[in-house]
Design a protein around this motif. Sequence first.
Motif, PDB file in Angstrom:
ATOM      1  N   UNK A  52      -4.723 -15.419  65.651  1.00 12.29           N
ATOM      2  CA  UNK A  52      -4.262 -16.517  64.995  1.00 12.29           C
ATOM      3  C   UNK A  52      -4.442 -16.306  63.648  1.00 12.29           C
ATOM      4  N   UNK A  53      -5.031 -15.438  62.975  1.00  9.86           N
ATOM      5  CA  UNK A  53      -5.382 -15.000  61.799  1.00  9.86           C
ATOM      6  C   UNK A  53      -4.678 -13.786  61.017  1.00  9.86           C
ATOM      7  N   UNK A  54      -4.233 -12.994  62.490  1.00  7.84           N
ATOM      8  CA  UNK A  54      -4.482 -11.381  61.755  1.00  7.84           C
ATOM      9  C   UNK A  54      -2.868 -11.648  61.475  1.00  7.84           C
ATOM     10  N   UNK A  55      -2.890 -10.349  60.292  1.00  8.69           N
ATOM     11  CA  UNK A  55      -1.685 -10.041  59.531  1.00  8.69           C
ATOM     12  C   UNK A  55      -0.687  -9.400  60.186  1.00  8.69           C
ATOM     13  N   UNK A  56      -0.101  -9.715  60.165  1.00  4.32           N
ATOM     14  CA  UNK A  56       1.451  -8.552  59.791  1.00  4.32           C
ATOM     15  C   UNK A  56       0.936  -7.021  58.861  1.00  4.32           C
ATOM     16  N   UNK A  57       1.093  -5.735  59.379  1.00  4.15           N
ATOM     17  CA  UNK A  57       1.419  -4.412  58.948  1.00  4.15           C
ATOM     18  C   UNK A  57       2.530  -4.554  59.175  1.00  4.15           C
ATOM     19  N   UNK A  58       3.181  -4.104  58.038  1.00  6.36           N
ATOM     20  CA  UNK A  58       5.097  -3.425  58.246  1.00  6.36           C
ATOM     21  C   UNK A  58       5.461  -2.339  57.462  1.00  6.36           C
ATOM     22  N   UNK A  59       5.982  -1.502  57.513  1.00  3.22           N
ATOM     23  CA  UNK A  59       6.426  -0.644  57.609  1.00  3.22           C
ATOM     24  C   UNK A  59       7.732  -0.877  56.894  1.00  3.22           C
ATOM     25  N   UNK A  60       8.840  -0.241  55.734  1.00  5.13           N
ATOM     26  CA  UNK A  60      10.009  -0.693  54.968  1.00  5.13           C
ATOM     27  C   UNK A  60      10.631   1.356  55.219  1.00  5.13           C
ATOM     28  N   UNK A  61      10.758   1.830  56.123  1.00  7.42           N
ATOM     29  CA  UNK A  61      11.809   2.851  56.300  1.00  7.42           C
ATOM     30  C   UNK A  61      13.811   2.371  55.052  1.00  7.42           C
ATOM     31  N   UNK A  62      13.840   3.219  54.231  1.00  5.83           N
ATOM     32  CA  UNK A  62      14.699   3.263  52.912  1.00  5.83           C
ATOM     33  C   UNK A  62      15.569   5.126  53.028  1.00  5.83           C
ATOM     34  N   UNK A  63      16.778   5.131  52.396  1.00  8.65           N
ATOM     35  CA  UNK A  63      17.053   6.338  52.304  1.00  8.65           C
ATOM     36  C   UNK A  63      17.049   7.118  51.092  1.00  8.65           C
ATOM     37  N   UNK A  64      16.815   8.324  51.027  1.00 15.19           N
ATOM     38  CA  UNK A  64      16.226   9.250  49.821  1.00 15.19           C
ATOM     39  C   UNK A  64      16.940   9.059  48.769  1.00 15.19           C
TER      40      UNK A  64
END
Length: 636
Positions: free
Chosen positions: A89-101
């Motif tokens: 219920x209280x777990x956060x979200x680990x996210x990764x943004x992948x972008x160009x060079x």
Amino acid sequence: MEIISTSASTVLDVISTKELEKILVDEKLSASEEESLVRVEVLGRLDGIVKDWIKRVTMDKGISDEEQIQEANAKLFTFGSYRLGVAGPSTDIDALCVGPCYATRHDDFFGKLFRMLQETPLVEDLTPVPDARVPVIKFKFNGVSVDLLYAQLQFSVIPEDLDILQDSLLHNLDEQTVLSLNGCRVTDRILSLVPNIRNFRSTLRCLRFWAKRRGIYSNAMGFLGGINWALLVARVCQLYPNALPNVLVSRFFNIFAQWKWPNPVMLCPIQYQAMPHRVWDPRSNQRDRKHLMPIITPSYPCTNSSYNVSSTTLRIMQEEFQRAKELCEEIEAGKRTWITLFEPYHFFGSFNNYLQIHIAAKSAGDFRQWKGWVESRLRQLIHMIERDMGGVLQCRLYPGDFSENSVKSSSQCHYFMGLGRKQGVSPQDGEKFDMRLTVEEFKSHVVWMYSSWKQGMQMHVSHLRCQDIPDFVFPGGVRPPKSLNEKKRKRIEVIESRKLKKSESSTAGHSSGQKSSQTESGVALDGSHGLKSSPSVEPSTSSVSSSTSASSHPQRPAVSIETGDDNATSVSQAQNFNQVGATVAAALATGTISSFCQNESLEELEPPELTAPCFQTAFVATQKPIIKLQFSSLVK
């Protein structure tokens, strides 16, 4: 990959697994459907923000071709507990943004994207951490905590079907980018290596819940974090591919209670590539040889995910593994139920002495940064104390913080550390433990190295006796009464630990016991056996605090051990424990309580449920020792 057993599950296993999973349901460890929908919505909106962001960055780089602007893309990946399917219920979200060079971390990610998030409704508590080992932007989006990382790949356009497990992606990337990618790569690799994802998830939920209840869930504080527990559970699933969660939980403790650390835990052989990224290899790297509990990630570059583990935290976890192993054996024998495995560790009440670390800042934003810095270095304070006290004292840090109900919680919190004497070390009468210089060193060489320190960031360290623990650390702010059963169990644990040492012949044991009662009168510190202190001796009330002010000299505890006469109190309380057994009751009634009271440790570890022991040695009268803590400031 070796396999220990491929035995199919039995009807009893199915029943036992249902009982185990019912506990998880009753404890509401899984996110509700409504919470899951909110997380999905947050990820969808965040994905739209990063795609809009990359198009703006593309135009700002001077690219005017409409087709190139439309092709510009940034992709969002998840990892950690959310990706593994065990988010609570209280777990956060680990996210990764992948972008160009052409989209840089400093100017574009921590610059343009950060400003876009600032302008986004429902985004709050926005905190950039660009100088961390893994740079991250922390924030809350519609009440959901998000940790957003960034990886700048050597692609001019990020394809929508990007396979993040490809090792070729890592060519010509800096260390921070590789570390940012590592979370997603490790999580996806784990899911591909376990034989049954459903059983893996149920077992992992159990182990995460157990670790949090026992106070050993925190990577930053030297225990194990989410990815570490996932790797250990995945390894057990590999060894028992057809087992249900009830068997996997039991085998988990059976395996790791006996594991010969520092032998590494690995899901697959270590991979090597023709790239400069460092791989965990104790044969060629001296730093890797110092790791105490290596748990190796399965994707290139393979690293030790548990490098924060110290000798102290390893010892604590091994003790917990052994305790759980014994409980699981009794559960399998039908003597106990699964709920006993998840009994919480009563941290406040397991020690006689504590250090309280209070940190504060003027603003909520400054406090979040200051808190993260200090928290990640508290394990170094443990190392310093145990080093400077000659290995006589052992520390246990509570893996979480507390806030006073009457104080604004967004700008202050408290951490607590239990202090206990190392078992097996004989103390000296009048022995003192002076931690003043140790805390000063911690402040000077660890805390104050924070390059982003601002006026108002403070840290205070003070000593507390068990009875002085503030009420706000307890659920509902109500201090629970100490039951007689708990005291009784602790006395039984003391007796069990001494039976082997005192199983000599009757005559020799009696004489040596009399001698011990005289020479060890200062061993058992006040409260270690649950009896009250002599009213004639009171601990000093002088405060011991370490302030952040550079001009003031901090004060810290100097602990001295004294002895006092409390036989009358001991005999009076002894009458309350007649349920221990006829032998114990008789010994207590006559006042012969030497073996029953003495305890060579400051620490009162949470004991398992024990039966009344058999007494093989005579009881010898002794004086009840007490502890007096004296506090004084530095001279000059």
